[in-house]
Enzyme design. Structure first.
Site, PDB file in Angstrom:
ATOM      1  N   LYS A   1      27.341 -28.469  64.287  1.00 15.82           N
ATOM      2  CA  LYS A   1      27.401 -28.245  62.837  1.00 15.82           C
ATOM      3  C   LYS A   1      27.478 -26.747  62.546  1.00 15.82           C
ATOM      4  O   LYS A   1      28.248 -26.309  61.682  1.00 15.82           O
ATOM      5  CB  LYS A   1      26.182 -28.885  62.158  1.00 15.82           C
ATOM      6  CG  LYS A   1      26.254 -30.408  62.141  1.00 15.82           C
ATOM      7  CD  LYS A   1      24.935 -31.083  61.763  1.00 15.82           C
ATOM      8  CE  LYS A   1      25.072 -32.611  61.894  1.00 15.82           C
ATOM      9  NZ  LYS A   1      23.829 -33.346  61.724  1.00 15.82           N
TER      10      LYS A   1
ATOM     11  N   GLN B   1      17.649 -32.539  60.503  1.00 18.09           N
ATOM     12  CA  GLN B   1      18.245 -33.365  61.554  1.00 18.09           C
ATOM     13  C   GLN B   1      17.301 -34.507  61.916  1.00 18.09           C
ATOM     14  O   GLN B   1      16.109 -34.303  62.152  1.00 18.09           O
ATOM     15  CB  GLN B   1      18.541 -32.491  62.796  1.00 18.09           C
ATOM     16  CG  GLN B   1      19.259 -33.218  63.921  1.00 18.09           C
ATOM     17  CD  GLN B   1      20.654 -33.715  63.539  1.00 18.09           C
ATOM     18  OE1 GLN B   1      21.380 -33.072  62.787  1.00 18.09           O
ATOM     19  NE2 GLN B   1      21.030 -34.879  64.055  1.00 18.09           N
TER      20      GLN B   1
ATOM     21  N   ASP C   1      23.260 -34.395  52.935  1.00 18.57           N
ATOM     22  CA  ASP C   1      23.338 -35.651  53.698  1.00 18.57           C
ATOM     23  C   ASP C   1      23.440 -36.858  52.757  1.00 18.57           C
ATOM     24  O   ASP C   1      23.740 -37.958  53.209  1.00 18.57           O
ATOM     25  CB  ASP C   1      22.069 -35.821  54.543  1.00 18.57           C
ATOM     26  CG  ASP C   1      22.257 -35.418  56.000  1.00 18.57           C
ATOM     27  OD1 ASP C   1      23.356 -35.655  56.538  1.00 18.57           O
ATOM     28  OD2 ASP C   1      21.297 -34.889  56.590  1.00 18.57           O
TER      29      ASP C   1
HETATM   30  N1  GUN Z   1      21.040 -37.947  62.888  1.00 21.80           N
HETATM   31  C1  GUN Z   1      22.039 -38.810  63.169  1.00 21.80           C
HETATM   32  N2  GUN Z   1      22.967 -38.807  62.179  1.00 21.80           N
HETATM   33  C2  GUN Z   1      22.522 -37.932  61.243  1.00 21.80           C
HETATM   34  C3  GUN Z   1      23.044 -37.489  59.990  1.00 21.80           C
HETATM   35  O1  GUN Z   1      24.107 -37.911  59.514  1.00 21.80           O
HETATM   36  N3  GUN Z   1      22.298 -36.565  59.330  1.00 21.80           N
HETATM   37  C4  GUN Z   1      21.115 -36.095  59.824  1.00 21.80           C
HETATM   38  N4  GUN Z   1      20.443 -35.192  59.097  1.00 21.80           N
HETATM   39  N5  GUN Z   1      20.608 -36.475  60.983  1.00 21.80           N
HETATM   40  C5  GUN Z   1      21.306 -37.393  61.682  1.00 21.80           C
END
Ligand code: GUN
Length: 292
Positions: A54, A98, A121
């Protein structure tokens, strides 16, 4: 093998180029550089890889990013304190915590604490509510990434039967809502599906998946969907990322499904890169909303 491969990596590259241009234009016009704050709690190896990806993608797209790390023994209060600090930092436009969080941390309490305008998100109940009413602010990254994949591949969903396997809050449920809407922002052709949402208690799963024009597998079980689950020429979208002795595999038995499907996403290189790409799109949108 007959299926066309839906190349998420190259579609992501194209969209990221567009986002990078839009972020640069926004910076020129406003003097503001969009910024994402990523919160990583603990040492989960997969999460570390995701967060690094990211951050790299942000750099490519003229978006600033900063990683905030807390130890594996962090408490809910400590994570909340960090989230509150980021909520109040006007240089931060998007906050990503995350997942998964260590089990002693109350994930719902943390996610609910993120300011809805910074919730890139789209996990906050306010943003989930707006989506369910058909007036979304942010769209959740993985399902909206899938809509983009279908759109860029020219695979229309209107009037089609989509079967989603998996009812998670992150993928299955919002995917069902989005496909059933009149429009999610990419045009009516890429919405308006008839949706079946299957899960672990669904009786005779194959009967449902076999009727579908589009099957979206988001169950977290390696190679679970096979050729017998699919109708001839179905479109197959694989959200799974499962680490096995044979390496990284999806929720779909790729080799078998490719013989039946008309189009299919690979793992890796299918849905995964799109999740990151939509996060960038949401961060740019968040910066615009907070600068207006
Ligand atoms: N862990 C797995 N997929 C995601 C996601 O789309 N966002 C976040 N913040 N954590 C994740």
């Amino acid at each position: 093998m007959s299926a066309t491969i839906i190349d998420g990596k190259s579609i992501s590259k194209l969209i990221q180029k567009e986002i990078g241009q839009q972020a640069a234009e926004f910076h020129q016009g406003s003097g503001v550089r969009p910024k994402l704050a990523a919160v990583l709690v603990g040492e989960d190896p997969a999460s570390q890889v995701y967060v690094r990806n990211k951050e790299r993608a942000c750099k490519r797209c003229n978006i600033d990013s900063e990683l905030f790390r807390l130890g594996a023994d962090a408490t809910t209060a400590q994570v909340m304190e960090l989230v509150n600090r980021l909520n109040n930092d006007s240089s931060v436009h998007g906050i990503l915590v995350q997942l998964p969080l260590p089990k002693q941390v109350d994930a719902l309490q943390v996610l609910d604490a993120i300011r809805p305008l910074k919730d890139v998100d789209a996990f906050h109940p306010e943003n989930v509510g707006l989506l369910s009413q058909g007036r979304p602010r942010f769209l959740p990254c993985t399902p909206f990434g899938i809509i983009h994949l279908l759109s860029r591949s020219g695979i229309e969903t209107t009037g089609k039967h989509a079967c989603i396997v998996g009812r998670s809050d992150i993928v299955g449920k919002p995917m069902a809502l989005m496909l059933a809407q009149r429009d999610t922002g990419l045009g009516a052709a890429f919405a308006n599906a008839t949706v079946t949402l299957c899960h672990s208690r669904t009786a005779d799963l194959k009967a449902h998946t076999k009727m579908a024009d589009i099957v979206i597998a988001a169950i977290g079980k390696a190679n679970f969907i096979t050729a017998e689950h699919l109708k001839e020429d179905a479109v197959v979208i694989d959200v799974g990322i499962n680490r096995t002795d044979d390496g990284l595999v999806g929720d779909v038995d790729f080799a078998a499904a490719s013989e039946v499907a008309s189009a299919i996403t690979p793992v890796p290189g299918g849905v995964g890169p799109m999740t990151v790409t939509i996060l960038l799109e949401n961060t740019l949108k968040a910066a615009k909303l907070q600068t207006a």
